[in-house]
Design a protein around this motif. Structure first.
Motif, PDB file in Angstrom:
ATOM      1  N   LEU A   1       0.848  -1.184   0.000  1.00  0.00           N
ATOM      2  CA  LEU A   1       0.000   0.000   0.000  1.00  0.00           C
ATOM      3  C   LEU A   1       0.888   1.240   0.000  1.00  0.00           C
ATOM      4  CD1 LEU A   1      -2.452  -1.228   2.783  1.00  0.00           C
ATOM      5  CD2 LEU A   1      -2.801  -1.381   0.320  1.00  0.00           C
ATOM      6  N   GLY A   2       1.302   1.649  -1.201  1.00  0.00           N
ATOM      7  CA  GLY A   2       2.192   2.806  -1.312  1.00  0.00           C
ATOM      8  C   GLY A   2       3.554   2.503  -0.725  1.00  0.00           C
ATOM      9  N   LYS A   3       3.933   3.235   0.337  1.00  0.00           N
ATOM     10  CA  LYS A   3       5.236   3.047   0.973  1.00  0.00           C
ATOM     11  C   LYS A   3       5.189   2.068   2.137  1.00  0.00           C
ATOM     12  CE  LYS A   3       6.952   7.647  -0.288  1.00  0.00           C
ATOM     13  NZ  LYS A   3       7.529   8.919   0.221  1.00  0.00           N
ATOM     14  N   LYS A   4       4.032   1.446   2.351  1.00  0.00           N
ATOM     15  CA  LYS A   4       3.883   0.468   3.415  1.00  0.00           C
ATOM     16  C   LYS A   4       3.507  -0.887   2.828  1.00  0.00           C
ATOM     17  CE  LYS A   4       2.476   3.686   7.092  1.00  0.00           C
ATOM     18  NZ  LYS A   4       3.497   3.295   8.091  1.00  0.00           N
ATOM     19  N   ALA A   5       3.761  -1.928   3.587  1.00  0.00           N
ATOM     20  CA  ALA A   5       3.421  -3.276   3.150  1.00  0.00           C
ATOM     21  C   ALA A   5       2.751  -4.024   4.293  1.00  0.00           C
ATOM     22  CB  ALA A   5       4.662  -4.021   2.684  1.00  0.00           C
ATOM     23  N   VAL A   6       1.815  -4.905   3.924  1.00  0.00           N
ATOM     24  CA  VAL A   6       1.108  -5.717   4.908  1.00  0.00           C
ATOM     25  C   VAL A   6       1.768  -7.092   4.958  1.00  0.00           C
ATOM     26  CG1 VAL A   6      -1.101  -6.713   5.607  1.00  0.00           C
ATOM     27  CG2 VAL A   6      -1.040  -4.507   4.419  1.00  0.00           C
ATOM     28  N   PHE A   7       2.263  -7.456   6.160  1.00  0.00           N
ATOM     29  CA  PHE A   7       2.915  -8.748   6.360  1.00  0.00           C
ATOM     30  C   PHE A   7       2.076  -9.597   7.314  1.00  0.00           C
ATOM     31  CE2 PHE A   7       6.311  -5.814   5.297  1.00  0.00           C
ATOM     32  CZ  PHE A   7       7.087  -6.537   4.393  1.00  0.00           C
ATOM     33  N   PHE A   8       2.121 -10.907   7.105  1.00  0.00           N
ATOM     34  CA  PHE A   8       1.504 -11.867   8.011  1.00  0.00           C
ATOM     35  C   PHE A   8       2.646 -12.653   8.626  1.00  0.00           C
ATOM     36  CE2 PHE A   8      -1.193 -15.569   9.088  1.00  0.00           C
ATOM     37  CZ  PHE A   8      -2.235 -14.903   9.714  1.00  0.00           C
ATOM     38  N   ILE A   9       2.982 -12.348   9.894  1.00  0.00           N
ATOM     39  CA  ILE A   9       4.162 -12.904  10.549  1.00  0.00           C
ATOM     40  C   ILE A   9       3.729 -13.840  11.665  1.00  0.00           C
ATOM     41  CG2 ILE A   9       6.308 -12.365  11.769  1.00  0.00           C
ATOM     42  CD1 ILE A   9       6.149  -9.540  10.539  1.00  0.00           C
ATOM     43  N   ASP A  10       3.960 -15.138  11.468  1.00  0.00           N
ATOM     44  CA  ASP A  10       3.626 -16.135  12.488  1.00  0.00           C
ATOM     45  C   ASP A  10       2.200 -15.957  13.014  1.00  0.00           C
ATOM     46  OD1 ASP A  10       6.168 -17.189  12.221  1.00  0.00           O
ATOM     47  OD2 ASP A  10       6.996 -15.972  13.844  1.00  0.00           O
ATOM     48  N   GLY A  11       1.258 -15.743  12.094  1.00  0.00           N
ATOM     49  CA  GLY A  11      -0.143 -15.639  12.476  1.00  0.00           C
ATOM     50  C   GLY A  11      -0.612 -14.258  12.866  1.00  0.00           C
ATOM     51  N   LYS A  12       0.278 -13.252  12.811  1.00  0.00           N
ATOM     52  CA  LYS A  12      -0.105 -11.889  13.183  1.00  0.00           C
ATOM     53  C   LYS A  12       0.086 -10.955  11.998  1.00  0.00           C
ATOM     54  CE  LYS A  12       1.326 -12.522  18.009  1.00  0.00           C
ATOM     55  NZ  LYS A  12       2.242 -12.032  19.082  1.00  0.00           N
ATOM     56  N   ARG A  13      -0.891 -10.061  11.774  1.00  0.00           N
ATOM     57  CA  ARG A  13      -0.834  -9.117  10.674  1.00  0.00           C
ATOM     58  C   ARG A  13      -0.136  -7.839  11.139  1.00  0.00           C
ATOM     59  NH1 ARG A  13      -4.393  -9.015   6.402  1.00  0.00           N
ATOM     60  NH2 ARG A  13      -5.731 -10.414   7.573  1.00  0.00           N
ATOM     61  N   SER A  14       0.794  -7.325  10.307  1.00  0.00           N
ATOM     62  CA  SER A  14       1.523  -6.097  10.638  1.00  0.00           C
ATOM     63  C   SER A  14       1.653  -5.219   9.398  1.00  0.00           C
ATOM     64  CB  SER A  14       2.926  -6.423  11.175  1.00  0.00           C
ATOM     65  OG  SER A  14       2.868  -7.157  12.373  1.00  0.00           O
ATOM     66  N   LEU A  15       1.449  -3.912   9.572  1.00  0.00           N
ATOM     67  CA  LEU A  15       1.633  -2.936   8.510  1.00  0.00           C
ATOM     68  C   LEU A  15       2.951  -2.209   8.787  1.00  0.00           C
ATOM     69  CD1 LEU A  15       0.448  -1.469   6.020  1.00  0.00           C
ATOM     70  CD2 LEU A  15      -0.624   0.137   7.608  1.00  0.00           C
ATOM     71  N   LEU A  16       3.946  -2.414   7.907  1.00  0.00           N
ATOM     72  CA  LEU A  16       5.289  -1.900   8.156  1.00  0.00           C
ATOM     73  C   LEU A  16       5.791  -1.061   6.994  1.00  0.00           C
ATOM     74  CD1 LEU A  16       6.923  -5.180   9.577  1.00  0.00           C
ATOM     75  CD2 LEU A  16       5.931  -3.294  10.878  1.00  0.00           C
ATOM     76  N   SER A  17       6.600  -0.068   7.318  1.00  0.00           N
ATOM     77  CA  SER A  17       7.281   0.750   6.317  1.00  0.00           C
ATOM     78  C   SER A  17       8.728   0.294   6.196  1.00  0.00           C
ATOM     79  CB  SER A  17       7.243   2.229   6.719  1.00  0.00           C
ATOM     80  OG  SER A  17       5.931   2.686   6.875  1.00  0.00           O
ATOM     81  N   SER A  18       9.406   0.752   5.159  1.00  0.00           N
ATOM     82  CA  SER A  18      10.823   0.433   4.988  1.00  0.00           C
ATOM     83  C   SER A  18      11.601   0.959   6.194  1.00  0.00           C
ATOM     84  CB  SER A  18      11.356   1.068   3.702  1.00  0.00           C
ATOM     85  OG  SER A  18      12.721   0.747   3.523  1.00  0.00           O
ATOM     86  N   GLY A  19      12.445   0.092   6.772  1.00  0.00           N
ATOM     87  CA  GLY A  19      13.229   0.461   7.937  1.00  0.00           C
ATOM     88  C   GLY A  19      12.615   0.020   9.251  1.00  0.00           C
ATOM     89  N   GLU A  20      11.314  -0.363   9.230  1.00  0.00           N
ATOM     90  CA  GLU A  20      10.663  -0.800  10.461  1.00  0.00           C
ATOM     91  C   GLU A  20      10.943  -2.276  10.738  1.00  0.00           C
ATOM     92  OE1 GLU A  20       6.866   1.679  11.683  1.00  0.00           O
ATOM     93  OE2 GLU A  20       6.531   0.626   9.785  1.00  0.00           O
ATOM     94  N   GLN A  21      10.819  -2.641  12.009  1.00  0.00           N
ATOM     95  CA  GLN A  21      11.088  -4.008  12.440  1.00  0.00           C
ATOM     96  C   GLN A  21       9.967  -4.498  13.332  1.00  0.00           C
ATOM     97  OE1 GLN A  21      11.919  -5.175  15.699  1.00  0.00           O
ATOM     98  NE2 GLN A  21      12.560  -7.246  15.126  1.00  0.00           N
ATOM     99  N   LYS A  22       9.593  -5.794  13.162  1.00  0.00           N
ATOM    100  CA  LYS A  22       8.553  -6.377  14.000  1.00  0.00           C
ATOM    101  C   LYS A  22       8.777  -7.887  14.091  1.00  0.00           C
ATOM    102  CE  LYS A  22       4.566  -6.163  16.257  1.00  0.00           C
ATOM    103  NZ  LYS A  22       3.319  -5.816  15.542  1.00  0.00           N
TER     104      LYS A  22
END
Length: 230
Positions: free
Chosen positions: A45-66
């Motif tokens: 979504l533009g400069k952000k991306a939606v990740f599904f990490i070990d069953g959890k959804r996260s919206l992250l930008s470049s440089g972010e960590q989760k």
């Protein structure tokens, strides 16, 4: 007074008990080894991306960590990430399984996780242009409203065939069209039937069985696995 033979027997039993205790400790430690981790790029979504990490959804930008996943770069259909210190290129919808040792699915499988409302949504494309899909196995065909079709450059009034379809508000005028290409993750199919419905329904483009019916679909732990048939 203990006899030497009895002492030897007791010592032997203690050694066996100690061996089983040590083996039990090793089995516990084996169970504590890191399990394989699952990381899915669901959408960009533009400069952000939606990740599904070990069953959890996260919206992250470049440089972010989760949760051990660091986003290095975001591209239209992929993302460069570092997972537990290892660099990986994730493509839209593909299932990345990371652990010790690293393993990647051999089959081309697109994984779609449910959103907070239990609906399966993902980003794909129609005729090469990005589309937000609602994956709907109950829809007989791909369906979109007239505004969505115009934004994709689909000349439904010129090239489509008039028809009527049933919607939540009753019967609506629609046009049957054939889409050149439809993509979900790394799966692309050609010449896919669709309908364009006059009005605002559906709000989100429905990815129906005219596309999904050509693929293998099953669910694992709430995740929808979509695999291309060979």
């Amino acid at each position: 007074m203990m006899y030497p033979g009895l002492i030897r027997k007791i010592s032997g039993l203690l050694a066996i008990v100690a061996m089983f205790l040590l083996l039990g400790m090793q089995l516990v430690y084996a169970d504590d080894k890191p399990k394989h981790r699952q990381v899915i790029l669901q959408g960009v979504l533009g400069k952000k991306a939606v990740f599904f990490i070990d069953g959890k959804r996260s919206l992250l930008s470049s440089g972010e960590q989760k949760d051990g996943v660091t986003v290095l770069a975001i591209h239209p259909n992929s993302a460069l990430v570092k997972i537990d210190g290892k660099r990986r290129k994730l493509r839209m919808g593909e299932n990345e399984i990371v652990g010790v040792p690293y393993k990647q699915s051999k089959d081309v499988v697109v994984s779609v996780a449910p959103n907070d409302h239990g609906m399966y949504t993902s980003v794909g494309s129609i005729n090469g242009l990005p589309v937000s899909f609602l994956v709907d196995t109950g829809a007989t065909t791909i369906a979109m409203n007239a505004s969505q079709a115009r934004s994709l450059g689909i000349e439904f009034r010129l090239n489509g065939t008039k028809t009527m379809v049933s919607t939540a508000s009753g019967m609506s005028k629609a046009y049957r069209v054939v889409l050149d290409t439809v993509s979900l993750g790394s799966i692309t199919l050609r010449n896919i039937p669709a309908v364009v419905i006059e009005g605002a329904f559906p709000v989100q483009t429905l990815l129906g069985m005219s596309f999904l019916g050509q693929l293998d679909i099953h669910r694992e732990g709430g995740i929808m696995r979509i695999k291309k048939k060979y």
